[in-house]
Design an enzyme around this catalytic site. Structure first.
Site, PDB file in Angstrom:
ATOM      1  N   PRO A 258       0.799  -1.226   0.000  1.00  0.00           N
ATOM      2  CA  PRO A 258       0.000   0.000   0.000  1.00  0.00           C
ATOM      3  C   PRO A 258       0.835   1.281   0.000  1.00  0.00           C
ATOM      4  O   PRO A 258       0.464   2.267  -0.635  1.00  0.00           O
ATOM      5  CB  PRO A 258      -0.834  -0.121   1.286  1.00  0.00           C
ATOM      6  CG  PRO A 258      -0.977  -1.588   1.494  1.00  0.00           C
ATOM      7  CD  PRO A 258       0.325  -2.190   1.028  1.00  0.00           C
TER       8      PRO A 258
ATOM      9  N   GLU B 136       4.940  -3.666 -13.518  1.00  0.00           N
ATOM     10  CA  GLU B 136       6.321  -4.112 -13.767  1.00  0.00           C
ATOM     11  C   GLU B 136       7.231  -2.922 -14.095  1.00  0.00           C
ATOM     12  O   GLU B 136       8.082  -2.989 -14.986  1.00  0.00           O
ATOM     13  CB  GLU B 136       6.363  -5.173 -14.873  1.00  0.00           C
ATOM     14  CG  GLU B 136       5.707  -6.475 -14.461  1.00  0.00           C
ATOM     15  CD  GLU B 136       5.996  -7.622 -15.408  1.00  0.00           C
ATOM     16  OE1 GLU B 136       7.101  -7.660 -15.968  1.00  0.00           O
ATOM     17  OE2 GLU B 136       5.122  -8.481 -15.566  1.00  0.00           O
ATOM     18  N   GLY B 137       7.038  -1.858 -13.354  1.00  0.00           N
ATOM     19  CA  GLY B 137       7.796  -0.632 -13.559  1.00  0.00           C
ATOM     20  C   GLY B 137       6.994   0.340 -14.385  1.00  0.00           C
ATOM     21  O   GLY B 137       6.786   0.106 -15.583  1.00  0.00           O
TER      22      GLY B 137
ATOM     23  N   ASN C  18       5.998   3.388 -16.700  1.00  0.00           N
ATOM     24  CA  ASN C  18       6.794   3.986 -17.777  1.00  0.00           C
ATOM     25  C   ASN C  18       7.504   5.255 -17.320  1.00  0.00           C
ATOM     26  O   ASN C  18       8.599   5.574 -17.793  1.00  0.00           O
ATOM     27  CB  ASN C  18       5.900   4.282 -18.978  1.00  0.00           C
ATOM     28  CG  ASN C  18       5.505   3.016 -19.719  1.00  0.00           C
ATOM     29  OD1 ASN C  18       5.768   1.896 -19.264  1.00  0.00           O
ATOM     30  ND2 ASN C  18       4.873   3.173 -20.869  1.00  0.00           N
TER      31      ASN C  18
ATOM     32  N   SER D 289       6.224   2.339  -6.838  1.00  0.00           N
ATOM     33  CA  SER D 289       7.482   2.452  -7.578  1.00  0.00           C
ATOM     34  C   SER D 289       8.691   2.463  -6.648  1.00  0.00           C
ATOM     35  O   SER D 289       9.780   2.050  -7.025  1.00  0.00           O
ATOM     36  CB  SER D 289       7.469   3.729  -8.431  1.00  0.00           C
ATOM     37  OG  SER D 289       6.442   3.670  -9.397  1.00  0.00           O
TER      38      SER D 289
END
Length: 641
Positions: free
Chosen positions: A203, A445-446, A448, A207
Site C-alpha cells: 500500500p 512491472e515498472g 513507464n 514504484s
C-alpha cells in the site's frame, strides 16, 4: 466446437510435450534458461580508470558511441532445431487461442475459464522456460517470445495469467534458486499443478520498492523466519500456492551493527498464515486474478530464503529486467491483431462513394500503426537474442522495449477503434476490451515514468564513471594540466564540428545495406548529438541531475527513439541482405520511421539547453505546485461564477 478442438489440440500438445521432454532432452536446441546463465561470454574490458566497459548499445549511447555488438547486424541466435520446435508449437497454440479460449467470456466472468486453464497446462504453457528435466519445455528466451506473441494476439488477460506465473512469479527460483529449491518447486510449477505469484508491491510502496514494510525476522532457533505484512495488486494472488515474497530482514553489517535490508523468500500457502482478499474489480485484464495477499506469522523455513539475506532488491530487479522482453513480444502480437481488424473494416467500409482505405487520413493511420508494430517487434527480438547470447547487460534495452511497446500498443488500438468508428466502440467488436486490457501495461512491472528515469539516470551514471578522471583533475587543475588539456581539446572540437555540421557521428556503413544509408546517417548524427548532450549535462549539473526529471524525461525519450532507429535499421538491413520477401517494404518502414524519429530526437535534445524550454519547465513546476496547493484547477471560471 470445444470437444472437437479439445481432441485436436490435446493430441498435438501431448506429442510436443513428449518430444520436448524425451527425444530433445540432450540436444543443444533446448538449452534451458539456467544453462544460458552459465554460458561463457566475452569479459568486458576495464578502462584505465577502473570502469567496466559495457556492451550495451543504449549504455554507450550516453557516451556518444556506437558499440554494435548487441544490435548490428540484427542478432539471431536461435538454432535450426529450436526454430523447428517452436514453429511446431505455433499452430496448436493459435488453434487453441481461437477455438478453445474465449477472451470475451473470460472478461465477462473475470477469470480464465477452467477448461482453458487445463488446456494450457496440457500444452506445457505454464513451464515454457523451465528445464526439461524439471517438467518444463526448456525454451530459450527467443522461443518464449515467439510463442507469447500468439497469446498476446488473442487474449492479454490469459497472457498476464501466464506471465505473472512464470515471467515473474517463479522466475526468481529459475534465476536465483538453489539446486534444491529448483528441484522442489519447479516441477509442479511447470505443469501448472501449482500457480505462482510475485509479491513486491505494498500500500505504501509502489514504484519505491525499497520502502516496503513487510518484515521477516529469523527465529531464535535459527530454523525459520517469521513473516508478517501484506501485498497489494498481486497478479494470481488469489489462486497462487507459491509466492516469491520480498520482506525486510535485520542484516548484520561488517562492523557488527544491524540494518534492515530487503530479502526474498519462497513462501507456500500451505505454510499457514497466508490468505488472500477478494479479486479486485479492475478496468481491464479481468481474466487475470488480482488480489491482496496477507502474511500473518508465517513460518518460512530458512532453506526458503532466495539468494542471500539483504539481496532481495537486487533479485527483484533481476527478475523484472529478465521478464520485460516478454511483454514487448506479447504486445507486438496484439498490435498485429488490431491492424488486421482495422484493415478488414477499411477494405469493406464505403463512405462518400469510396472505400475508406483510399483516403489519405486513413492511410496515414495504417502507416503509423504498421511502423509502431515493426519497431516493437524489432526491439523485442533484439533483447531476447542478447539474453540468449549470454549478455548480462541488457536492462536499458529491456526497459525501453517495455515503455515503447506499451505506449505503441495503446496508440495502435486507439487508432483501430477510430478507424472502426462507432462499431469499434461497441463491446461485441472486442477492440474496447483490448484497450481496457492495455492500460495496465504502462503501469505495472515498472511504470513507464519510472523506467524513463531509470534509463536516463543509469545512462548518466555510466557516463559519469568515464568523466570521473576529469572531475578529479578539476580539483587540482595545476597538477593535472595534461588530462584537462586533452579533455577540453576533444570537448571543444566535437562541439565546433557539431556547430559547423561536420559528420562526426559513428559510422554504420560496414554494418548496413545501402538502401537504409540515409537512415543510418540520421542515426549516427543523433548518437553524436546525444553523447554531446549527455556530456554537457554531466559537466553542467553533476549530481544535481538526479532531481531534474524534466530533463531526464527528454533524455530518455531521445534514447528510446535512437534505439528504435538502430533496431529497424539493423533489421531492415538484414532482410535486404538476405533478399527476404517484403524487404523493400521493411526498408520503407525503416526510412519513414527514422526520418520522423530524428526530428523528435533533435527537438528533445535542443530542449535540454534551450533557454525558453528551461523557463517552461520551471513554469510547469510552478503550475503543478499551485494545482496541488489549491487541490484542483487554478483559474477562475470564464463566466465568473
Amino acid at each position: 466446437m470445444w470437444k472437437v478442438a479439445e481432441k485436436s489440440y490435446r493430441l498435438t500438445a501431448r506429442s510436443l510435450v513428449s518430444l520436448s521432454r524425451s527425444s530433445l532432452r540432450n540436444k543443444s536446441a533446448t538449452v534451458s534458461a539456467i544453462e544460458y546463465e552459465k554460458k561463457e561470454t566475452t569479459v568486458p574490458k576495464a578502462e584505465a580508470n577502473g570502469s567496466v566497459e559495457s556492451k550495451s548499445f543504449v549504455m554507450n549511447l550516453f557516451r556518444g558511441g556506437l558499440v554494435p555488438d548487441q544490435v548490428l547486424p540484427y542478432p539471431k541466435v536461435i538454432t535450426q532445431e529450436q526454430a523447428e520446435f517452436i514453429q511446431a508449437m505455433l499452430d496448436p497454440m493459435e488453434k487453441f487461442m481461437v477455438e478453445v479460449n474465449d477472451a470475451a467470456k473470460n472478461d465477462e466472468i473475470a477469470k480464465v475459464e477452467d477448461h482453458t486453464m487445463e488446456g494450457l497446462k496440457e500444452m506445457g504453457a505454464f513451464g515454457l522456460q523451465v528445464p526439461i528435466e524439471l517438467n518444463g519445455l526448456g525454451l530459450s528466451n527467443t522461443q518464449y517470445a515467439r510463442l507469447v506473441e500468439i497469446v498476446g494476439r488473442h487474449d492479454l488477460g490469459v497472457g498476464i495469467a501466464l506471465g505473472a506465473h512464470q515471467s515473474i512469479g517463479f522466475k526468481g527460483i529459475l534465476l536465483e534458486g538453489s539446486k534444491e529449491q529448483k528441484t522442489k518447486y519447479l516441477p509442479s510449477l511447470a505443469t501448472g499443478e501449482n500457480i505462482a505469484a510475485f509479491c513486491l508491491t505494498e500500500p505504501a510502496s509502489g514504484s519505491d520498492a525499497a520502502s516496503i514494510q513487510t518484515k521477516a525476522v529469523k527465529s531464535s532457533c535459527g530454523n525459520y523466519y517469521m513473516l508478517n505484512g501484506s501485498k497489494i495488486w498481486i497478479s494470481n494472488g488469489g489462486i497462487a500456492e507459491i509466492f516469491t515474497v520480498f520482506a525486510k530482514t535485520p542484516v548484520t553489517q561488517p562492523d557488527g551493527t544491524t540494518k534492515e535490508k530487503i530479502s526474498a523468500f519462497i513462501v507456500e500457502r500451505a505454510f499457514g498464515g497466508v490468505s488472500s482478499g477478494p479479486p479486485e474489480n479492475k478496468m481491464g485484464i479481468k481474466a487475470s486474478n488480482t488480489a491482496e495477499v496477507y502474511f500473518e506469522d508465517v513460518k518460512v523455513p530458512v532453506e526458503n530464503l532466495l539468494g542471500k539475506e539483504g539481496e532481495g532488491f537486487k533479485i527483484a530487479m533481476h527478475i523484472l529486467n529478465n521478464g520485460r522482453f516478454g511483454m514487448a513480444a506479447a504486445l507486438s502480437g496484439n498490435m498485429k491483431a488490431m491492424i488486421e481488424k482495422a484493415a478488414d473494416h477499411a477494405m469493406n467500409r464505403v463512405q462518400f462513394g469510396s472505400k475508406i482505405h483510399t483516403y489519405g487520413a486513413i492511410q496515414e493511420k495504417f502507416a503509423k500503426m504498421s511502423m509502431l508494430q515493426y519497431v516493437t517487434e524489432s526491439m523485442a527480438f533484439i533483447v531476447c537474442a542478447n539474453m540468449d547470447a549470454g549478455y548480462k547487460d541488457f536492462q536499458l534495452e529491456a526497459a525501453i522495449s517495455k515503455v515503447f511497446a506499451s505506449e505503441a500498443a495503446w496508440q495502435v488500438t486507439d487508432e483501430c477503434i477510430q478507424i472502426l468508428g462507432g462499431m469499434g466502440y461497441m463491446k461485441d467488436c472486442g477492440a474496447e476490451r483490448v484497450l481496457r486490457d492495455l492500460r495496465i501495461f504502462r503501469i505495472f512491472e515498472g511504470t513507464n515514468d519510472i523506467l524513463r528515469l531509470f534509463v536516463a539516470l543509469t545512462g548518466m551514471q555510466y557516463t559519469g564513471k568515464f568523466l570521473q578522471p576529469v572531475s578529479n583533475a578539476m580539483k587540482s587543475p595545476l597538477t593535472n594540466i595534461p588530462t584537462l588539456a586533452s579533455f577540453f581539446k576533444t570537448y571543444a572540437s566535437k562541439r565546433i564540428g557539431s556547430k559547423l555540421g561536420w559528420d562526426l557521428g559513428p559510422s554504420m556503413s560496414e554494418h548496413i545495406h545501402p538502401d537504409v544509408s540515409s537512415s543510418a546517417k540520421l542515426a549516427s548524427k543523433a548518437i553524436m548529438q546525444f553523447g554531446l548532450a549527455a556530456e554537457d549535462i554531466a559537466i553542467k549539473y553533476g549530481k544535481k541531475f538526479i532531481d531534474m526529471q524534466f530533463l531526464q524525461n527528454r533524455l530518455a525519450n531521445s534514447a528510446i527513439d535512437i534505439f528504435a532507429m538502430v533496431a529497424v535499421i539493423s533489421r531492415a538491413s538484414t532482410s535486404l541482405n538476405n533478399n527476404e520477401e517484403n524487404a523493400k517494404l521493411e526498408t520503407t518502414l525503416c526510412n519513414v520511421w527514422c526520418n520522423d524519429a530524428a526530428k523528435r530526437v533533435q527537438e528533445n535534445l535542443t530542449s535540454l539547453s534551450d533557454k525558453t524550454s528551461l523557463q517552461d519547465f520551471k513554469a510547469m513546476a510552478d503550475l503543478s505546485n499551485m494545482v496541488i496547493e489549491k487541490q484542483g484547477v487554478v483559474q477562475n471560471h470564464p463566466l465568473g461564477f
